[in-house]
Design a protein around this motif. Structure first.
Motif, PDB file in Angstrom:
ATOM      1  N   LEU A  74      57.378  58.811  88.929  1.00 36.34           N
ATOM      2  CA  LEU A  74      58.519  59.134  88.310  1.00 36.34           C
ATOM      3  C   LEU A  74      58.499  59.278  86.746  1.00 36.34           C
ATOM      4  O   LEU A  74      57.406  58.603  86.265  1.00 36.34           O
ATOM      5  CB  LEU A  74      59.340  57.927  88.465  1.00 36.34           C
ATOM      6  N   THR A 129      62.211  56.971  94.804  1.00 31.29           N
ATOM      7  CA  THR A 129      60.781  57.556  94.590  1.00 31.29           C
ATOM      8  C   THR A 129      59.996  56.757  95.853  1.00 31.29           C
ATOM      9  O   THR A 129      60.379  55.662  96.222  1.00 31.29           O
ATOM     10  CB  THR A 129      60.093  57.034  93.507  1.00 31.29           C
ATOM     11  N   LEU A 149      54.878  52.532  92.621  1.00 35.97           N
ATOM     12  CA  LEU A 149      55.330  53.552  91.506  1.00 35.97           C
ATOM     13  C   LEU A 149      54.473  53.999  90.450  1.00 35.97           C
ATOM     14  O   LEU A 149      54.285  52.874  89.789  1.00 35.97           O
ATOM     15  CB  LEU A 149      56.896  53.336  91.573  1.00 35.97           C
ATOM     16  N   VAL A 154      65.446  48.180  84.463  1.00 34.65           N
ATOM     17  CA  VAL A 154      64.745  48.647  85.507  1.00 34.65           C
ATOM     18  C   VAL A 154      64.402  48.096  86.710  1.00 34.65           C
ATOM     19  O   VAL A 154      63.772  46.878  86.160  1.00 34.65           O
ATOM     20  CB  VAL A 154      63.158  49.409  84.637  1.00 34.65           C
ATOM     21  N   GLU A 167      61.248  46.310  92.713  1.00 36.33           N
ATOM     22  CA  GLU A 167      61.078  47.543  93.719  1.00 36.33           C
ATOM     23  C   GLU A 167      59.977  48.513  93.421  1.00 36.33           C
ATOM     24  O   GLU A 167      59.366  49.120  94.429  1.00 36.33           O
ATOM     25  CB  GLU A 167      62.279  48.239  93.917  1.00 36.33           C
ATOM     26  N   ALA A 168      59.754  48.974  92.125  1.00 38.97           N
ATOM     27  CA  ALA A 168      58.679  50.006  91.776  1.00 38.97           C
ATOM     28  C   ALA A 168      57.391  49.115  92.002  1.00 38.97           C
ATOM     29  O   ALA A 168      56.575  50.109  92.389  1.00 38.97           O
ATOM     30  CB  ALA A 168      58.953  50.126  90.129  1.00 38.97           C
ATOM     31  N   VAL A 205      64.389  54.912  90.444  1.00 36.79           N
ATOM     32  CA  VAL A 205      63.326  54.084  91.181  1.00 36.79           C
ATOM     33  C   VAL A 205      63.633  53.997  92.528  1.00 36.79           C
ATOM     34  O   VAL A 205      62.628  54.077  93.342  1.00 36.79           O
ATOM     35  CB  VAL A 205      63.400  52.846  90.338  1.00 36.79           C
ATOM     36  N   ARG A 206      64.676  53.876  92.988  1.00 39.71           N
ATOM     37  CA  ARG A 206      64.957  53.625  94.319  1.00 39.71           C
ATOM     38  C   ARG A 206      64.966  54.814  95.302  1.00 39.71           C
ATOM     39  O   ARG A 206      64.591  54.890  96.722  1.00 39.71           O
ATOM     40  CB  ARG A 206      66.556  53.292  94.557  1.00 39.71           C
ATOM     41  N   PHE A 211      55.164  55.346  86.711  1.00 42.62           N
ATOM     42  CA  PHE A 211      56.047  55.684  85.935  1.00 42.62           C
ATOM     43  C   PHE A 211      55.671  56.073  84.620  1.00 42.62           C
ATOM     44  O   PHE A 211      54.811  55.195  83.893  1.00 42.62           O
ATOM     45  CB  PHE A 211      57.020  54.171  85.771  1.00 42.62           C
ATOM     46  N   LEU A 244      61.894  46.872  88.449  1.00 41.62           N
ATOM     47  CA  LEU A 244      60.358  46.781  88.486  1.00 41.62           C
ATOM     48  C   LEU A 244      59.922  45.996  89.647  1.00 41.62           C
ATOM     49  O   LEU A 244      58.880  46.518  90.210  1.00 41.62           O
ATOM     50  CB  LEU A 244      59.833  46.000  87.323  1.00 41.62           C
TER      51      LEU A 244
END
Length: 338
Positions: A260, A254, A283, A273, A277-278, A251-252, A285, A275
């Protein structure tokens, strides 16, 4: 006929079972000529992923057609790939390319992966296999393509392919990161496919030096994963390590508006997870089983052109008779031949 059965971790047995017969004009009977060990097979054999035996084992096969119904779309003597998931090619999900969730079969119906209370569909480590809806299921092996090299086209090669190919079609030349590990051959196939499809940069990270060396052979850059903080952002990321730490790292790593795909099975009851940051990165996923049949034509075409080299992932080729003893070999890809 003879068929290898999983009994319990580290215990397999060859059994005599009735030979399959045609039941419909769209059926075919095939003889496996190259059977690969799926990444999951290793973890079933070692007890990491609990499965209750007994059931017929093996689900990655290239085979030769022995008998075919009038509407099967194949002919005796033809070499074909047998997708591991059973699918009809006619239902709404199949027409949408979601062949892993065909409406004609109970959820998770597949060769070589027995489920309690469901009919055993047989396994690839057998003298013969019964293939329903053969006009849809069976995909001809391109001329000149080695069956041993292509054996994992039934599952693991499309599994790696789906993590990078649609994404690169949408973003030609994008950068790709593959984090290898638990799904060891799938991650390598993803790296090889990304190189074959013209990714701008392909970096493969893994704690295992042997797999890193194979990734380099496939054309990717490679580096150790241990104690590594993200120093680059990638538009396309494939997480094949199967650990919470690797998923968080993915995640970090991407990039904003990146994609991802987790191809590993995360075995814990829950998996943390990052989430937040995602969310702020925008992002996309995805985690799922691969719809192997849907990707097979493109996968086989790329292999036939010599751009994707699955043979570089295989570490041993053995006889069927060796399968029971060799199934716990820790390497990335075994292939068995009769």
């Amino acid at each position: 006929m003879r068929s290898l059965h999983f009994l319990k971790p580290s215990a397999f047995e060859w059994r005599d079972v009735p030979a399959p017969r045609l039941a419909a004009d769209t059926d075919a009977i095939v003889r496996p000529i190259a059977v690969a060990r799926c990444d999951l097979d290793l973890y079933i054999a070692t007890g990491v992923v609990p499965f209750a035996g007994p059931f017929a084992f093996g689900h990655e096969a290239v085979a030769e057609v022995v008998e075919a119904g009038d509407a099967a779309g194949v002919a005796p003597g033809q070499r074909v790939v047998v997708p591991f998931q059973l699918s009809c090619g006619r239902c709404d999900n199949c027409r949408r390319g979601l062949t892993g969730t065909c409406d004609a079969y109970p959820w998770l119906t597949a060769y070589g992966l027995g489920r309690p209370g469901r009919p055993d569909r047989g396994g690839a480590l057998s003298d013969l296999m019964h293939v329903p809806f053969a006009d849809h299921m069976l995909v001809p092996l391109p001329k000149g393509l080695d069956p041993v090299a292509a054996a994992s086209a039934a599952d693991n090669i499309p599994d790696g392919w789906r993590a990078v190919a649609p994404q690169l079609a949408a973003r030609p030349g994008a950068s790709v990161l593959v984090i290898g590990g638990l799904a060891q051959s799938v991650g390598l196939y993803a790296a090889g496919a990304a190189v074959a499809l013209g990714a701008g940069r392909v970096l493969y990270l893994d704690v295992d030096a042997g797999r890193r060396a194979r990734a380099v052979e496939l054309g990717a850059d490679a580096a150790p994963l241990a104690d590594r903080d993200p120093v680059e952002q990638f538009e396309i990321v494939c997480e094949a390590a199967g650990s919470p730490a690797a998923l968080a790292f993915a995640v970090r790593s991407t990039a904003r508006n990146g994609s991802l795909t987790s191809v590993a099975i995360h075995l814990g009851a829950t998996t943390p997870v990052p989430l937040t940051e995602a969310y702020y990165k925008g992002l996309r996923f995805e985690t799922s089983r691969a719809d192997a049949r849907a990707h097979l034509p493109a996968v086989l075409d790329c292999c036939a052109q010599g751009r994707l080299r699955p043979d570089l992932v295989r570490h041993r080729t053995l006889r069927f008779d060796d399968a029971a003893d060799a199934m716990t070999d820790p390497g990335p890809k075994l292939v068995f031949v009769p």
